[in-house]
Design an enzyme around this catalytic site. Structure first.
Site, PDB file in Angstrom:
ATOM      1  N   CYS A  32       0.860  -1.183   0.000  1.00 59.43           N
ATOM      2  CA  CYS A  32       0.000   0.000   0.000  1.00 59.43           C
ATOM      3  C   CYS A  32       0.896   1.232   0.000  1.00 59.43           C
ATOM      4  O   CYS A  32       1.641   1.455   0.958  1.00 59.43           O
ATOM      5  CB  CYS A  32      -0.902  -0.015   1.237  1.00 59.43           C
ATOM      6  SG  CYS A  32      -1.880   1.483   1.437  1.00 59.43           S
TER       7      CYS A  32
ATOM      8  N   CYS B 221      -5.664   6.577  -3.435  1.00 55.90           N
ATOM      9  CA  CYS B 221      -4.994   5.279  -3.553  1.00 55.90           C
ATOM     10  C   CYS B 221      -3.615   5.534  -4.141  1.00 55.90           C
ATOM     11  O   CYS B 221      -3.492   5.880  -5.317  1.00 55.90           O
ATOM     12  CB  CYS B 221      -5.803   4.332  -4.439  1.00 55.90           C
ATOM     13  SG  CYS B 221      -4.965   2.773  -4.761  1.00 55.90           S
TER      14      CYS B 221
END
Length: 201
Positions: free
Chosen positions: A6, A139
């Site tokens: 991530c 994101c």
């Protein structure tokens, strides 16, 4: 199979460690996806991403709205990107869900990104995230994938700036090898401290 990561999580983790330790300049930490180096510039944090792989350009994917040109790239997690003329008109929830689970991206599925170019080096992005199963405000790996795919499609030079749904503008710096593949990619964005606490398990 490769471990997933991530990008925004890495930036926020680095910022938290900086707050705890008082580190300046940079820190390095190990994740299951590899070693991450974070650099600090005030409230902004830059992290290197794992080497992009799985490039697929201009794949015509059959959707209910007709064949759609979708580009894809894995920047730690898989991302499909559709470039549109007006990102505000995209039904991200429904179209994103369709792309996320489409057989073209089986078996694991993909994140679905919808991007609009504001100028040659500035995009605005909306993302439907796998796992969340809905649109998210930002994101990091999607920002990176979209910027890199935009660079491949248009010849845009590094860096590319990407404004996400939450309002922040992130920066993607990259270098390319002679064959056009990406030798490196770095993600820069803000990471603000909100709170800390203790969880009893």
């Amino acid at each position: 199979s490769r471990a997933e990561m991530c990008g925004n999580g890495a930036r926020c983790f680095a910022r938290y460690i900086q707050r705890l330790t008082g580190a300046t300049g940079s820190i390095t930490f190990e994740t299951v996806a590899g070693v991450i180096t974070a650099n600090f510039q005030g409230e902004r944090v830059t992290v290197n991403l794992t080497p992009p792989h799985g490039l697929r350009l201009n794949e015509q994917v059959p959707l209910a709205t007709g064949p759609t040109a979708i580009h894809s790239l894995n920047t730690g997690v898989p991302h499909a990107v559709v470039f549109v003329s007006d990102v505000e008109k995209v039904d991200v929830q429904n179209l994103g869900r369709t792309i996320r689970r489409h057989e073209a991206f089986a078996p694991k599925g993909t994140n679905a990104n919808f991007a609009q170019a504001l100028d040659p080096n500035h995009l605005v992005l909306r993302t439907y995230e796998r796992g969340v199963e809905g649109e998210t405000l930002a994101c990091g790996t999607g920002v990176c994938a979209t910027a890199l795919l935009h660079a491949l499609a248009t010849g845009a030079a590094s860096p590319v700036h990407v404004t996400v749904r939450g309002g922040d503008t992130m920066r993607v710096d990259f270098t390319q090898d002679a064959d056009g593949s990406f030798a490196s990619a770095k993600l820069t964005g803000p990471a603000d401290f909100v709170f800390d606490g203790v969880i009893s398990l």
